[in-house]
Design a protein around this motif. Sequence first.
Motif, PDB file in Angstrom:
ATOM      1  N   ALA A 107      -5.591  -5.896   6.655  1.00 56.15           N
ATOM      2  CA  ALA A 107      -6.138  -4.281   6.554  1.00 56.15           C
ATOM      3  C   ALA A 107      -5.712  -2.959   7.278  1.00 56.15           C
ATOM      4  CB  ALA A 107      -7.841  -4.739   6.425  1.00 56.15           C
ATOM      5  N   SER A 108      -5.479  -3.346   8.544  1.00 57.09           N
ATOM      6  CA  SER A 108      -4.356  -2.701   8.925  1.00 57.09           C
ATOM      7  C   SER A 108      -3.536  -1.540   8.259  1.00 57.09           C
ATOM      8  CB  SER A 108      -4.189  -2.736  10.616  1.00 57.09           C
ATOM      9  OG  SER A 108      -5.115  -3.174  11.370  1.00 57.09           O
ATOM     10  N   GLY A 109      -2.912  -2.437   7.202  1.00 55.48           N
ATOM     11  CA  GLY A 109      -2.494  -1.179   6.030  1.00 55.48           C
ATOM     12  C   GLY A 109      -2.166  -1.501   5.503  1.00 55.48           C
ATOM     13  N   ARG A 110      -3.776  -1.566   5.507  1.00 53.81           N
ATOM     14  CA  ARG A 110      -3.989  -1.043   4.005  1.00 53.81           C
ATOM     15  C   ARG A 110      -5.295   0.312   3.465  1.00 53.81           C
ATOM     16  NH1 ARG A 110      -2.507  -6.535   0.559  1.00 53.81           N
ATOM     17  NH2 ARG A 110      -1.140  -7.159   1.872  1.00 53.81           N
ATOM     18  N   HIS A 151      -3.443   8.767   8.310  1.00 54.93           N
ATOM     19  CA  HIS A 151      -2.067   7.233   8.263  1.00 54.93           C
ATOM     20  C   HIS A 151      -2.386   5.957   9.058  1.00 54.93           C
ATOM     21  CE1 HIS A 151       1.608   5.676   6.521  1.00 54.93           C
ATOM     22  NE2 HIS A 151       1.893   6.959   5.840  1.00 54.93           N
ATOM     23  N   PRO A 152      -2.700   4.392   8.399  1.00 55.71           N
ATOM     24  CA  PRO A 152      -2.514   3.688   8.972  1.00 55.71           C
ATOM     25  C   PRO A 152      -1.868   2.775   9.481  1.00 55.71           C
ATOM     26  CG  PRO A 152      -4.203   3.995   6.702  1.00 55.71           C
ATOM     27  CD  PRO A 152      -3.532   5.212   6.912  1.00 55.71           C
ATOM     28  N   ALA A 153      -0.262   2.630   8.484  1.00 51.06           N
ATOM     29  CA  ALA A 153       0.144   1.983   8.296  1.00 51.06           C
ATOM     30  C   ALA A 153       0.774   2.772   9.651  1.00 51.06           C
ATOM     31  CB  ALA A 153       1.516   2.121   7.177  1.00 51.06           C
ATOM     32  N   LYS A 154       1.479   3.845   9.986  1.00 52.82           N
ATOM     33  CA  LYS A 154       1.180   4.697  10.852  1.00 52.82           C
ATOM     34  C   LYS A 154       0.888   4.294  12.298  1.00 52.82           C
ATOM     35  CE  LYS A 154       3.153   8.846   8.776  1.00 52.82           C
ATOM     36  NZ  LYS A 154       3.673  10.323   8.382  1.00 52.82           N
ATOM     37  N   LEU A 155      -0.169   4.578  12.277  1.00 50.52           N
ATOM     38  CA  LEU A 155      -1.500   4.098  13.566  1.00 50.52           C
ATOM     39  C   LEU A 155      -1.084   2.402  13.350  1.00 50.52           C
ATOM     40  CD1 LEU A 155      -3.125   4.326  15.624  1.00 50.52           C
ATOM     41  CD2 LEU A 155      -4.678   3.638  14.052  1.00 50.52           C
ATOM     42  N   VAL A 156      -0.740   2.301  13.007  1.00 53.75           N
ATOM     43  CA  VAL A 156      -0.460   0.023  13.637  1.00 53.75           C
ATOM     44  C   VAL A 156       0.625   0.101  13.750  1.00 53.75           C
ATOM     45  CG1 VAL A 156      -0.169  -0.908  11.286  1.00 53.75           C
ATOM     46  CG2 VAL A 156      -0.757  -2.484  12.466  1.00 53.75           C
ATOM     47  N   ALA A 180       0.787 -13.601  11.425  1.00 53.26           N
ATOM     48  CA  ALA A 180       0.893 -14.641   9.580  1.00 53.26           C
ATOM     49  C   ALA A 180       2.706 -13.702   9.759  1.00 53.26           C
ATOM     50  CB  ALA A 180       0.019 -15.273   8.862  1.00 53.26           C
ATOM     51  N   GLN A 181       2.532 -12.725   9.268  1.00 53.82           N
ATOM     52  CA  GLN A 181       3.303 -11.775   8.413  1.00 53.82           C
ATOM     53  C   GLN A 181       4.327 -10.782   9.439  1.00 53.82           C
ATOM     54  OE1 GLN A 181       4.512 -12.253   4.202  1.00 53.82           O
ATOM     55  NE2 GLN A 181       2.704 -13.821   4.374  1.00 53.82           N
ATOM     56  N   THR A 182       3.958  -9.674   9.049  1.00 53.62           N
ATOM     57  CA  THR A 182       3.699  -8.316   9.503  1.00 53.62           C
ATOM     58  C   THR A 182       3.350  -7.566  10.532  1.00 53.62           C
ATOM     59  OG1 THR A 182       6.152  -6.829  10.276  1.00 53.62           O
ATOM     60  CG2 THR A 182       4.278  -6.904   8.639  1.00 53.62           C
ATOM     61  N   ALA A 183       3.361  -7.413  11.694  1.00 55.00           N
ATOM     62  CA  ALA A 183       1.994  -6.222  11.918  1.00 55.00           C
ATOM     63  C   ALA A 183       1.977  -4.813  10.756  1.00 55.00           C
ATOM     64  CB  ALA A 183       2.575  -5.251  12.857  1.00 55.00           C
ATOM     65  N   GLY A 184       0.476  -5.073  10.534  1.00 57.02           N
ATOM     66  CA  GLY A 184      -0.084  -4.099   9.200  1.00 57.02           C
ATOM     67  C   GLY A 184      -0.394  -4.348   8.248  1.00 57.02           C
ATOM     68  N   SER A 203       0.514  -1.139   0.280  1.00 56.80           N
ATOM     69  CA  SER A 203      -0.259   0.218  -0.278  1.00 56.80           C
ATOM     70  C   SER A 203       0.849   1.280  -0.028  1.00 56.80           C
ATOM     71  CB  SER A 203      -0.701  -0.065   0.971  1.00 56.80           C
ATOM     72  OG  SER A 203      -0.358   0.089   2.494  1.00 56.80           O
ATOM     73  N   LEU A 204       0.160   2.446   0.090  1.00 62.89           N
ATOM     74  CA  LEU A 204       0.957   3.607  -0.323  1.00 62.89           C
ATOM     75  C   LEU A 204       0.988   3.729   1.262  1.00 62.89           C
ATOM     76  CD1 LEU A 204       1.612   6.802  -0.713  1.00 62.89           C
ATOM     77  CD2 LEU A 204      -0.725   7.016  -0.499  1.00 62.89           C
ATOM     78  N   TRP A 205       1.001   3.871   2.188  1.00 68.80           N
ATOM     79  CA  TRP A 205       0.703   3.873   3.534  1.00 68.80           C
ATOM     80  C   TRP A 205       1.900   2.939   4.235  1.00 68.80           C
ATOM     81  CZ3 TRP A 205      -1.990   7.520   3.710  1.00 68.80           C
ATOM     82  CH2 TRP A 205      -3.041   7.512   3.522  1.00 68.80           C
ATOM     83  N   MET A 206       2.410   1.679   3.440  1.00 71.20           N
ATOM     84  CA  MET A 206       3.594   1.005   3.946  1.00 71.20           C
ATOM     85  C   MET A 206       4.564   1.852   3.282  1.00 71.20           C
ATOM     86  SD  MET A 206       2.717  -1.455   6.168  1.00 71.20           S
ATOM     87  CE  MET A 206       3.233  -3.413   6.599  1.00 71.20           C
TER      88      MET A 206
END
Length: 468
Positions: A69-72, A189-194, A62-66, A8-11
Amino acid sequence: MPAWRTISLWMDQLDEPLIARPALERDLDVDVAIIGAGYTGLWTAYYLKKLAPGLDIAIVEAQTAGFGASGRNGGWLMGNLLGEDRLLAGLSPQQRRASFDLLHSIPDEVEIVLEREGIDCDYRKGGVLYCAARYPEQEASLREYLAKLHAQGLTDNDYRWLSPEQLAQQIRVAKPYGGIYAPHVATIHPAKLVRGLARTVQNMGVKIYENSPVTHWQSGSLRTAKASVRSRWIVPAVEGYSVTLPPLGRYQLPVQSLIVATEPLSAATWNEIGLNRGQAFSEFSRQVTYGQRSADNRLIFGARGGYQFAGKLRHNFDLTRDEVELRRYLFGELFPPLKNVQITHAWGGNLGMSRHFKPHMLCDRANGIALSGGYGGEGVGASNLGGRTLADLILERDTELVHQPWVLPDGGIHALRAWEPEPCRWLGYNAIIKSFVHEDQTLANPATAPWRRKLASQVAGFMEGFMH
């Protein structure tokens, strides 16, 4: 390592190395084991640790934090819950008002945590604008929606009508018919939050294990490929990924929402558009559009995606040309100067949808299972409410949170309504979505005869009834 930045843009914008935390490689015994390092899992861990610092909590991701949906997502932090009008309909006027106030306070509660923990996620509480902005039928639909809200005891302080002139003071669209303004929404900014929440709970003593997909779970334990966790409480906080953890997939289906982001736009362009204080916006159609002006002056714009047969997860979110161009068309109808703007990022994610579109929070004390989900696209804010509620339920705190109509006190997971078997739900979903698309195309064409316009809306409204 997976290419997490590209999801995502956010990540992509994170100013940190996306280095995985250690995987789970040895057996554990803990008080609370949480599956999933997204918003729900992290908020649950946060409030549990604030209320009971001595709890031993582990999050297995399973992957990494975000990654999910929390990072997207589209960055709307709403003081709402999907289907709240139906959920609150049976309450007394006083109880209903109190529940609305609880929901409306979600962005403020998040802001308190952000300030307390030093999490910078571009939080701006500018409210939301629901716009009648593409065809005149949207004005009638919006006015009907506002009347229903006010009939439930809400006032102009919660939702108020904006004339075309008043709407233009906040957002300038090509065909303004009016709109509704509600103050109880922030953009983030979703990724900064998660990612900020993950660092915060880790600093509080919560153990987070990444790259550790859970292969099996049951009351009292979970397993990954390399180790097991025994726990008094299991919290499966996986939302759109419920199909990976039977039997959760019977009760929550993954549907997709798809988003695009433009290049940063000039100050002159934003002076033409507005949105100068972090407002979220949507044009009021069954396409379910949502947008915001990012902190770095991009237009972020999304719309309803799809559903794959048998609830199959979508893993490839390299959007097709048609998927990108539909979103360009929709925001271009609102803002003609942007029709040919450069789109730099396009992505999507899986979100969880419960039968009857009812979110749920439940606590099965006998089996040690706590669950919150079914947010249906409103999870940025609803997950905070879910985390607070699960913490109170697990700790047996008698608060207003645990007495809300979306909290299921008995029956555990099996108290949830299961989805119909395939191919019923796939056929039903696609028939409903096709009726929505047909309505939108019909109404967007000013040359369409009045009887055709009316028929298209009646069919779409009838089909929408099956969703609830």
